[in-house]
Design a protein around this motif. Sequence first.
Motif, mmCIF file in Angstrom:
data_model
loop_
_atom_site.group_PDB
_atom_site.id
_atom_site.type_symbol
_atom_site.label_atom_id
_atom_site.label_comp_id
_atom_site.label_asym_id
_atom_site.label_seq_id
_atom_site.Cartn_x
_atom_site.Cartn_y
_atom_site.Cartn_z
ATOM 1 N N SER A 1 -0.829 15.508 -85.243
ATOM 2 C CA SER A 1 0.355 15.579 -86.097
ATOM 3 C C SER A 1 1.409 16.401 -85.381
ATOM 4 C CB SER A 1 -0.024 16.212 -87.435
ATOM 5 O OG SER A 1 1.099 16.335 -88.253
ATOM 6 N N ALA B 1 5.854 16.522 -84.132
ATOM 7 C CA ALA B 1 7.168 16.200 -84.675
ATOM 8 C C ALA B 1 7.471 14.708 -84.510
ATOM 9 C CB ALA B 1 8.237 17.034 -83.979
ATOM 10 N N THR C 1 2.060 10.850 -85.693
ATOM 11 C CA THR C 1 0.864 11.214 -86.434
ATOM 12 C C THR C 1 -0.192 10.170 -86.107
ATOM 13 O OG1 THR C 1 2.288 11.959 -88.215
ATOM 14 C CG2 THR C 1 -0.022 11.673 -88.751
ATOM 15 N N ARG D 1 7.832 8.417 -85.128
ATOM 16 C CA ARG D 1 9.237 8.574 -85.541
ATOM 17 C C ARG D 1 10.111 8.279 -84.332
ATOM 18 N NH1 ARG D 1 6.938 13.780 -87.932
ATOM 19 N NH2 ARG D 1 5.464 12.647 -89.222
ATOM 20 N N LEU E 1 13.794 23.036 -88.771
ATOM 21 C CA LEU E 1 13.158 21.716 -88.820
ATOM 22 C C LEU E 1 14.216 20.675 -88.500
ATOM 23 C CD1 LEU E 1 11.169 21.764 -92.216
ATOM 24 C CD2 LEU E 1 10.180 21.813 -89.926
ATOM 25 N N ASP F 1 14.086 14.464 -89.505
ATOM 26 C CA ASP F 1 12.961 13.530 -89.614
ATOM 27 C C ASP F 1 11.692 14.230 -90.077
ATOM 28 O OD1 ASP F 1 14.571 11.496 -88.819
ATOM 29 O OD2 ASP F 1 13.945 11.538 -86.717
ATOM 30 N N THR F 2 11.482 15.453 -89.554
ATOM 31 C CA THR F 2 10.291 16.199 -89.963
ATOM 32 C C THR F 2 10.405 16.608 -91.430
ATOM 33 O OG1 THR F 2 10.119 17.031 -87.708
ATOM 34 C CG2 THR F 2 8.823 18.166 -89.377
ATOM 35 N N GLN G 1 3.608 13.856 -93.500
ATOM 36 C CA GLN G 1 3.176 14.888 -92.560
ATOM 37 C C GLN G 1 2.604 16.045 -93.353
ATOM 38 O OE1 GLN G 1 5.925 15.837 -89.390
ATOM 39 N NE2 GLN G 1 5.050 17.875 -89.142
ATOM 40 N N TRP H 1 3.034 22.016 -90.895
ATOM 41 C CA TRP H 1 4.269 22.505 -90.286
ATOM 42 C C TRP H 1 4.185 22.293 -88.773
ATOM 43 C CZ3 TRP H 1 8.562 24.597 -92.655
ATOM 44 C CH2 TRP H 1 8.443 24.912 -94.008
ATOM 45 N N PRO H 2 5.332 22.300 -88.100
ATOM 46 C CA PRO H 2 5.284 22.197 -86.637
ATOM 47 C C PRO H 2 4.410 23.287 -86.002
ATOM 48 C CG PRO H 2 7.523 21.837 -87.395
ATOM 49 C CD PRO H 2 6.715 22.229 -88.605
#
Lengths: 405, 179
Positions: A118, A120, A123, A179, B76, B79-80, B89, B92-93
């Motif tokens: 996962s 940015a 996924t 993405r 952020l 997109d995230t 998702q 978190w990053p």
Amino acid sequence: MKASKSSMWSSAAGCILAAAISALGVSPSMATDTNALNSLQLHGFLSQAYIVTDHNNFYGSSSDGNGSWDYTELGFNASLRPTKNLLIAAQALSRRAGKDDDGSPTLDYGIIDWQMLSTADQTFGIQLGRFKNPLGFYNQTRDVAFTRPSILLPQSIYFDRTRSVAMSGDGVSLYHEARLDNGGLLHSQFGVGRSQAGDDAESSLGLDGLPGSLEGDLSVIGQVRYEHDGGRIVLAVSAASVHEKYESPGDFPGDGEFTFQPLVLSAQYNAERWSLTGEYALRRVETSGFNAFDDISQTGESWYVQYTRRFLDDWQWLVRYDTLVHNRNDPNGHKYEAAGLGPAYSQYADDLTFGVQWTPHPNVMLSGEYHHVDGTGWLSLQDNPDASQTEQIWNMWLMQLSLRF
Amino acid sequence: MAWQSSLLAQMWKQYTSGLSERGGPNLLRRAALQGLFVAGLAYLATCLGSTPAVAQVNSRQDILVIAHPGVTSRRLDRDTLRALFAMRQRTWPDGNAAQVFVLPNDSPTHAAFAKEWLSVYPHQLQLAWDRMVFSGTGQAPHRVRTQRQMVAAVSSTPGAIGYINREYLDESVQVINVE
């Protein structure tokens, strides 16, 4: 009969799930114990419809003048995130739909989902257990009224005759989500598993009442979906190759194989107040090996166009044109009738639908709709056992109350 | 609306008159009727699709994305943010589990947040959540009723993310920069 066929797999999947849940729940060394229980979510839904037809029966004896109440959907699910990368989820479903479905509870899905990557940009995950097949826009949640634009999904693609076959698989599914630089989202899923086999498929093949039984076999399904600009435009391609085996105790009708290969193209445009949706499907059906009848191979064609419009915050109306032919080489059913197999109009169905939904509370929905149908191509064979008693042109009115939590 | 209903009536007449002739092998006519009908629908869609402009109660500057003070991702990308609130998702990053909090669908702040920050409509978000919850592919976000509850929940839940109008901000939560 149906229960015995699916019970082995449901209990196997249930055992895996129960074992996983108990292992996670009782292990004192797991630091995430409290989080795991905090993450428990329970959801459910219930819907009850009332159906009246002027001719032909849909989900019960809808044409007898009193209407039918035989369309009930009841579901209950639980999900848990024992660790940040794991999701465990299962849903029990009870569905009554005329003679097609008697309401006995089934394991709708039961999966352990491990999201191993996962970032940015992407996924990637794997699902083990019984997963819902991503076929077209609606198959995965076809029994949940709140996810449907109308009481009945477009029957040309989501009809009950191949419901159990297209429903879910017991096996492994991989998913990947990317993405893209343009802000788009590319979602891919690929699954391999044993298909379900229900009475609906046996009946569609004319095997009901015969001594053997249909068993799910290894099947594959895949979907690629692209969502542009936060879902303003959604495009999808889904394809599956579902195999089932028929085991006959004697020489009649003999062992045989059944293959169902749907290909579905889907497109949707979403604006704030309206959506335009279309799907096109080719459905290839093959039977082979039976002593009692010749091998059959035919390709059916289905498509619909649907416009939904939201108004006054909690209302929506819909108009849809939906059409199906069972055999592209005989779209009007003339050859079928000439061969003495039944009425020509049983080989197609054109359905014009008007519907309205009112959601006075986020958890309550009331809907009504009207269908004007030419043809009986997706009419339940079990509710209409005698084709000579059916009518070509018929009308249907439905009302439904749906609740969820 | 009058011309629209007469158009509909016309389409209906065409459609039903086509049916009665369906006995014969009139494939071409059938295809033409279907084509006409779909074209009519598409035309109606474009006519009815134009919506009057609605006055914006909340602009993007008025709404802040907030997080639990322990979250180490201070910024952020869009997109995230969208993936987190769509529940696609789960982390978190920085790798920690995300806990997503949302206001009711009919809250003007929710509607503005969805449109301005995520570029999606509330009905799309709701459908995405429903599809996940009822297919076993994800979980629903946590619901709070008011913005005060939002601040309280986000400040007390590790990994939490939410959004509020600027006036509800206090030091118990941190503001996340969205690029």
